[in-house]
Design a protein around this motif. Structure first.
Motif, short mmCIF file in Angstrom:
data_model
loop_
_atom_site.label_atom_id
_atom_site.label_comp_id
_atom_site.label_asym_id
_atom_site.label_seq_id
_atom_site.Cartn_x
_atom_site.Cartn_y
_atom_site.Cartn_z
N UNK A 269 0.79 -7.98 13.41
CA UNK A 269 0.94 -6.60 12.99
C UNK A 269 -0.17 -6.30 12.00
N UNK A 270 -0.82 -5.16 12.16
CA UNK A 270 -1.89 -4.78 11.25
C UNK A 270 -1.73 -3.34 10.79
N UNK A 271 -2.41 -3.00 9.70
CA UNK A 271 -2.35 -1.67 9.11
C UNK A 271 -3.75 -1.21 8.76
N UNK A 272 -4.01 0.07 8.95
CA UNK A 272 -5.24 0.69 8.48
C UNK A 272 -4.88 2.08 7.96
N UNK A 273 -5.66 2.60 7.05
CA UNK A 273 -5.39 3.92 6.50
C UNK A 273 -6.34 4.93 7.13
N UNK A 274 -5.83 6.01 7.73
CA UNK A 274 -6.72 7.02 8.30
C UNK A 274 -7.62 7.60 7.22
N UNK A 275 -8.85 7.94 7.60
CA UNK A 275 -9.80 8.44 6.61
C UNK A 275 -9.70 9.95 6.38
N UNK A 276 -8.87 10.65 7.14
CA UNK A 276 -8.73 12.10 6.96
C UNK A 276 -8.10 12.39 5.60
N UNK B 262 10.67 8.33 8.22
CA UNK B 262 11.33 7.08 7.88
C UNK B 262 12.82 7.23 7.59
N UNK B 263 13.34 8.44 7.56
CA UNK B 263 14.76 8.62 7.26
C UNK B 263 15.38 9.67 8.16
N UNK B 264 16.70 9.73 8.14
CA UNK B 264 17.44 10.65 9.01
C UNK B 264 17.18 12.12 8.72
N UNK B 265 16.74 12.45 7.53
CA UNK B 265 16.60 13.84 7.13
C UNK B 265 15.16 14.35 7.26
N UNK B 266 14.23 13.50 7.64
CA UNK B 266 12.84 13.92 7.77
C UNK B 266 12.18 14.23 6.45
N UNK B 267 12.71 13.67 5.35
CA UNK B 267 12.16 13.96 4.03
C UNK B 267 11.07 12.97 3.62
N UNK B 268 11.01 11.83 4.27
CA UNK B 268 9.98 10.84 3.95
C UNK B 268 9.14 10.60 5.20
N UNK B 269 7.89 11.03 5.16
CA UNK B 269 7.03 10.87 6.33
C UNK B 269 5.98 9.79 6.07
N UNK B 270 5.49 9.22 7.16
CA UNK B 270 4.44 8.20 7.11
C UNK B 270 3.10 8.86 7.43
N UNK B 271 2.05 8.41 6.77
CA UNK B 271 0.69 8.85 7.06
C UNK B 271 -0.17 7.60 7.21
N UNK B 272 0.34 6.65 7.99
CA UNK B 272 -0.38 5.40 8.18
C UNK B 272 -0.62 5.14 9.65
N UNK B 273 -1.50 4.20 9.91
CA UNK B 273 -1.83 3.80 11.26
C UNK B 273 -1.63 2.30 11.34
N UNK B 274 -0.72 1.86 12.19
CA UNK B 274 -0.40 0.44 12.33
C UNK B 274 -0.54 0.04 13.78
#
Length: 148
Positions: free
Chosen positions: A113-120, A92-104
């Motif tokens: 637009x929809x969102x679900x959370x992976x079960x892993x 989510x940012x230029x430095x790669x310090x904030x990552x997403x772990x979501x599925x949209x």
């Protein structure tokens, strides 16, 4: 703006496409094809939330306003048979310090637009943030198009 090329399978050559309203150059974005012969591109370096599609028949670009921005880059994407563009992970940012772990997803037919959370368990976004997902469209008869 960026250039657009396609690979002619029969001639085994790359050709440039002249297209109007091309989006700005991108890196770290994803591109998927839908059944209406449109190439959808999303995201890009620095966490861009832009969504565009290229209509292969009309040779035009269109920017789409998603109702729920979800900016990211170096994510994975795939188009399902219901014409939803699924997007996973990324940064989510230029430095790669904030990552997403979501599925949209973005419904290319209805605009939802929809969102679900992976079960892993744990965060797998760091492991696969730069992996690409693809869908096989053997039934469609057109040359693949790539954004360069």
């Amino acid at each position: 703006s960026g250039l657009l090329h396609y690979f002619d399978i029969q001639a085994k050559t790359w050709q440039q496409v002249k297209a109007s309203n091309a989006p700005s150059k991108k890196s770290g974005h994803t591109a998927v094809m839908d059944a209406q012969q449109r190439m959808w591109i999303f995201g890009g370096g620095g966490g861009i939330d832009e969504l565009h599609y290229f209509d292969i028949q009309a040779k035009t670009w269109q920017q789409v306003n998603a109702s729920n921005p979800f900016e990211r880059y170096n994510h994975g994407a795939v188009m399902d048979v219901q014409q939803r563009m699924w997007i996973f992970g990324g940064f989510a940012d230029d430095y790669g310090t904030r990552s997403w772990n979501d599925l949209r997803y973005f419904d290319t037919q209805g605009g939802a637009v929809g969102t679900t959370t992976p079960s892993a368990n744990g965060s797998i976004a760091e492991i696969i943030h730069d992996e690409m997902a693809t869908m096989n469209w053997d039934a469609l008869e057109f040359s693949p198009i790539y954004r360069c």
